[in-house]
Structures are given as C-alpha cells and as structure tokens.
Design a protein around this motif. Structure first.
Motif, PDB file in Angstrom:
ATOM      1  N   THR A 258      11.899  -8.131   5.036  1.00 18.94           N
ATOM      2  CA  THR A 258      11.208  -6.787   5.478  1.00 18.94           C
ATOM      3  C   THR A 258      12.336  -5.853   5.271  1.00 18.94           C
ATOM      4  O   THR A 258      12.148  -4.752   4.707  1.00 18.94           O
ATOM      5  CB  THR A 258      10.602  -6.641   6.536  1.00 18.94           C
ATOM      6  OG1 THR A 258      11.517  -7.273   7.609  1.00 18.94           O
ATOM      7  CG2 THR A 258       9.335  -7.708   6.762  1.00 18.94           C
ATOM      8  N   LEU A 291       4.673  -5.221   7.966  1.00 12.83           N
ATOM      9  CA  LEU A 291       4.891  -6.113   7.341  1.00 12.83           C
ATOM     10  C   LEU A 291       5.203  -7.579   7.853  1.00 12.83           C
ATOM     11  O   LEU A 291       5.933  -7.504   8.990  1.00 12.83           O
ATOM     12  CB  LEU A 291       6.052  -6.023   6.177  1.00 12.83           C
ATOM     13  CG  LEU A 291       6.033  -4.710   5.205  1.00 12.83           C
ATOM     14  CD1 LEU A 291       7.515  -4.346   4.729  1.00 12.83           C
ATOM     15  CD2 LEU A 291       5.144  -4.937   4.209  1.00 12.83           C
ATOM     16  N   VAL A 342       0.229  -7.629   4.380  1.00 13.00           N
ATOM     17  CA  VAL A 342       0.752  -6.129   4.127  1.00 13.00           C
ATOM     18  C   VAL A 342      -0.264  -5.371   4.846  1.00 13.00           C
ATOM     19  O   VAL A 342      -1.496  -5.226   4.160  1.00 13.00           O
ATOM     20  CB  VAL A 342       1.006  -5.955   2.629  1.00 13.00           C
ATOM     21  CG1 VAL A 342       1.480  -4.462   2.466  1.00 13.00           C
ATOM     22  CG2 VAL A 342       1.876  -6.998   2.164  1.00 13.00           C
ATOM     23  N   VAL A 356       7.080  -5.112  -2.421  1.00 17.34           N
ATOM     24  CA  VAL A 356       6.897  -6.524  -1.727  1.00 17.34           C
ATOM     25  C   VAL A 356       6.884  -7.452  -2.821  1.00 17.34           C
ATOM     26  O   VAL A 356       7.820  -8.558  -2.997  1.00 17.34           O
ATOM     27  CB  VAL A 356       5.563  -6.649  -1.059  1.00 17.34           C
ATOM     28  CG1 VAL A 356       5.279  -8.232  -0.835  1.00 17.34           C
ATOM     29  CG2 VAL A 356       5.582  -5.961   0.221  1.00 17.34           C
TER      30      VAL A 356
END
Ligand code: PPS
Ligand code: MG
Length: 367
Positions: A258, A291, A342, A356
């Motif tokens: 993350t 996240l 997400v 991502v």
C-alpha cells in the motif's frame, strides 16, 4: 431514527430493527471492552481464548452474535444467517452464564436461554437464494483487544445482492474530523504521515439501504445528538489532501504494497484503523481511499465487507477488487477470486486502480 428517513422503503422494518439491535450490541461490546481490555493489552482470562486459527475471540464476539442473531430470528423466523463465530468457542458453563448475563442487560426482546443455539444460527452456507443476514460480531478483534477501534457489521443479502448495511462503531466519535494522532502503527515509512484515531466518547452507527442513501447517528443516549444525518463521500481528487485508510495489522494487509501504491498516487497521509470503521470513515468524507492487500492465497470472508460495501456505495463511493471487479457476496461464506480490496470516494477510483495494477505487476515480476 431510520424510521422517518426510510418511510415506505420495502425493507424499512428490517433496517429499523437492524439499527436498533446493532446499536444495543455496540453499547454492550463497549462495556465489555472497558471492563476487560486495558491499554496494555492485558485481557481478563475469562474473556479470551484462541480459536483453531489462533485469532483471538472474546466473550464480546459470542455475546454480540447471540444477541443479534437471537433477536433477528425472533423477528424474521424464515431468514437465514451467515456469521463468524460458532458455539464451539463457548468454553464452559461459566462462560455461557457470563454471556447470558450480558444479554439480560442489553436484550429488549427477552433472552433465549439457548445461547449456544442462537450463536449457531450463523452457520448457514450462504449463497444466491433467499434472505441471508451476514454478521461479523466483532470485526477488528485485534483492535478490540488493544482497546482501540472495532466494529459490529451486519448486512442483509436478498437473492445474493447486498441490500442493507449497518456498521456499529462503538469507539468512533460521530463528530466529523475525529481527533487524529501521529502513530507508529506502520512499517517502512518513507516520509508519509502515519495517523491513528483517538477513541471517541460517544461512538456511532452507520446504516444504508440500497438506493436510499447512507446515514450516521451517534450512539449517545442524548436524544438531540442521536438524530441521524445523511452522509456523503468527499469529492477530493487532490492527492496532497487525500488520506488513505488501511489495516493497523500488517499481517492483514501489506503496508509495503500500500505504501508503494500511495507513493505513485502522491498520497502522503495514511490512517491506520482496525475493522470496517474504515468504510465508515470514507463514507463520511474523512478518508478518500481504503486499500487492503492480504498475503496471496488469503480468501476474504463476506462478513468483512458486505455491510461496509453497502454503506460506502450509498454514500457515493466505490468498492471493487484490484482488477476493478464488483464484490459478489452470492458465492457462499467467502469471496472467491478476489485479490485485494480497493475502496474509494469514487472520484479517485480510476487513478487508484491504475496505481494498484502497476504495483501488483511489479510485485509479480520481482517476486
Ligand atoms: N491473515 C489475515 N490476512 C488478512 N485478513 C485477515 C487475516 N486474519 C484475519 N483477517 C481478517 O481481517 C479482519 C480484520 O481486519 P482489520 O481490522 O485488520 O482491517 S482490514 O480489513 O484488514 O483492513 C479480521 O476480522 P476479525 O477476525 O473479525 O477481527 C479477519 O476477518
Ligand atoms: Mg472481521
């Protein structure tokens, strides 16, 4: 209450009942936490034991599950339930008696003496047919044991679709901009500001019905403060202002992944919060992104995301997996084929998904 806001909605009775029961369960769980958990993380031995998967489970998990499923079963006897705990965690008669004592204080519909049966109502296999309530009685058990944030998460699925979501957050103040403090919760900090939220005095409950908006009300007894208000995500797309919420536990979600994602996005504030309280914070505009990247192979449980997804979506946000796919709660107790969660305010979703994708591709190549 939920009553006036959803007058005429086809699930009005279900939502009103769920908000009432989750609010009482939240007050009960907070009392249990206050009594047994202190800041040094010591826990009275009558209250905690290890489940087969070694995660901590407390009397709070079991009492909340018994209270909520017992009362919902009385109200909606045809409905089914998927919930996290089983009565095999009730160690002995003493523990069962302690659970019953808590229920006597917090149930308004009378206590079903068969506490173990109430808990085991939650063992349904789930699926795509009929009405199924989905419960995580204490989401964020580790936060609970640290005397920090946790959440009671209840959703209703109808034919596989998440229709209602309720999040009881006993330590999250209803006041916007809850006090935040610098925290060393995360590893590998590269210039980001790492924050955590201080426990509030009142707590709050978030609730939503599909198509009818998302709302929040305080858990306080003071009537004037307990009025619900509609909540919305923020409209931010500026990374320098954005806050990314994530798990406190790096064992639940990789802080290094993350961290890489927010560096690409230019986000410099990360907020560590246990449980689905994170969905509530996004829903009321206090964070833009959530996240979650567990270790590969970990399969998500539906009770960890169903309620939060309804609340955030109704507040204007979006929840998908890392590939942008919607979460499908109709496959049973698990969310198969989901890698990463997400959640955003919606406005930032495309940019976040791109970051991502980039980081996960690099991760595969390097590892
Ligand atoms: N190893 C591992 N990897 C990933 N996720 C795990 C893992 N173990 C547990 N869990 C689940 O995480 C739930 C709590 O999550 P957190 O409070 O840390 O927040 S987050 O959802 O991970 O962001 C937690 O919910 P509770 O068990 O209800 O506390 C679990 O469902
Ligand atoms: Mg959970």
């Amino acid at each position: 209450m939920a009553r006036s806001l959803l007058a005429g909605h086809r699930l009005q009775h279900e939502l009103e009942s769920a908000v009432d029961i989750v609010s009482r369960a939240s007050r009960m769980a907070r009392e249990i936490q206050k009594r047994y958990c202190d800041a040094t993380q010591t826990v009275g031995d009558a209250t905690t034991l290890a489940k087969a998967d070694a995660s901590p489970v407390t009397i709070a998990d079991l009492a909340v599950q018994a209270l909520i499923l017992g009362e919902l079963h009385m109200l909606f006897p045809e409905d089914r339930f998927v919930a996290e705990e089983t009565s095999s965690s009730v160690q002995d008669e003493r523990m069962e008696g302690a659970i019953r004592t808590w229920l006597t204080q917090y149930s308004t519909r009378g206590v079903d003496e068969r506490v173990r049966d109430s808990i085991d109502l939650g063992s349904d296999a789930g699926g795509c047919r009929g009405r199924i309530w989905v419960l995580d009685p204490v989401d964020g058990t580790k936060g609970f044991l640290r005397n920090q944030q946790f959440c009671i998460a209840l959703a209703l699925l109808v034919d596989g679709l998440a229709e209602l979501g309720v999040l009881g957050c006993p330590n999250l103040s209803a006041a916007q901009e809850a006090e935040r403090i610098a925290s060393g919760y995360t590893e590998g900090i590269e210039g980001e500001k790492c924050l955590t939220i201080v426990n509030g005095t009142d707590g709050c409950v978030f609730f939503a019905a599909r198509g009818a908006g998302a709302y929040m009300q305080s858990l306080t007894d003071r009537r004037e403060q307990a009025l619900p208000q509609q909540i919305h995500v923020n409209a931010n797309t500026d990374p320098s202002w954005a806050v990314m919420a994530e798990s406190v536990e790096s064992g639940h979600s990789s802080h290094s992944l993350t961290g890489k994602m927010i560096r690409i996005l230019g986000i410099r504030q990360r907020l560590g919060v246990d449980s689905q309280c994170k969905y509530g914070l996004l829903s009321r505009g206090e964070a833009c992104v959530f996240l979650r990247f567990p270790r590969p192979g970990y399969v998500e449980n539906i009770w960890d995301h169903a309620a939060g997804t309804v609340v955030l979506t109704e507040a204007g946000g979006r929840v998908t997996d890392a590939l942008g796919g919607e979460l499908d709660f109709s496959h049973g107790r698990k969310l198969p084929n989901v890698r990463g969660i997400v959640a955003t305010n919606g406005h930032m979703h495309p940019a976040v998904l791109a970051a991502v994708k980039h980081v996960l591709a690099e991760d595969v190549t390097s590892g």
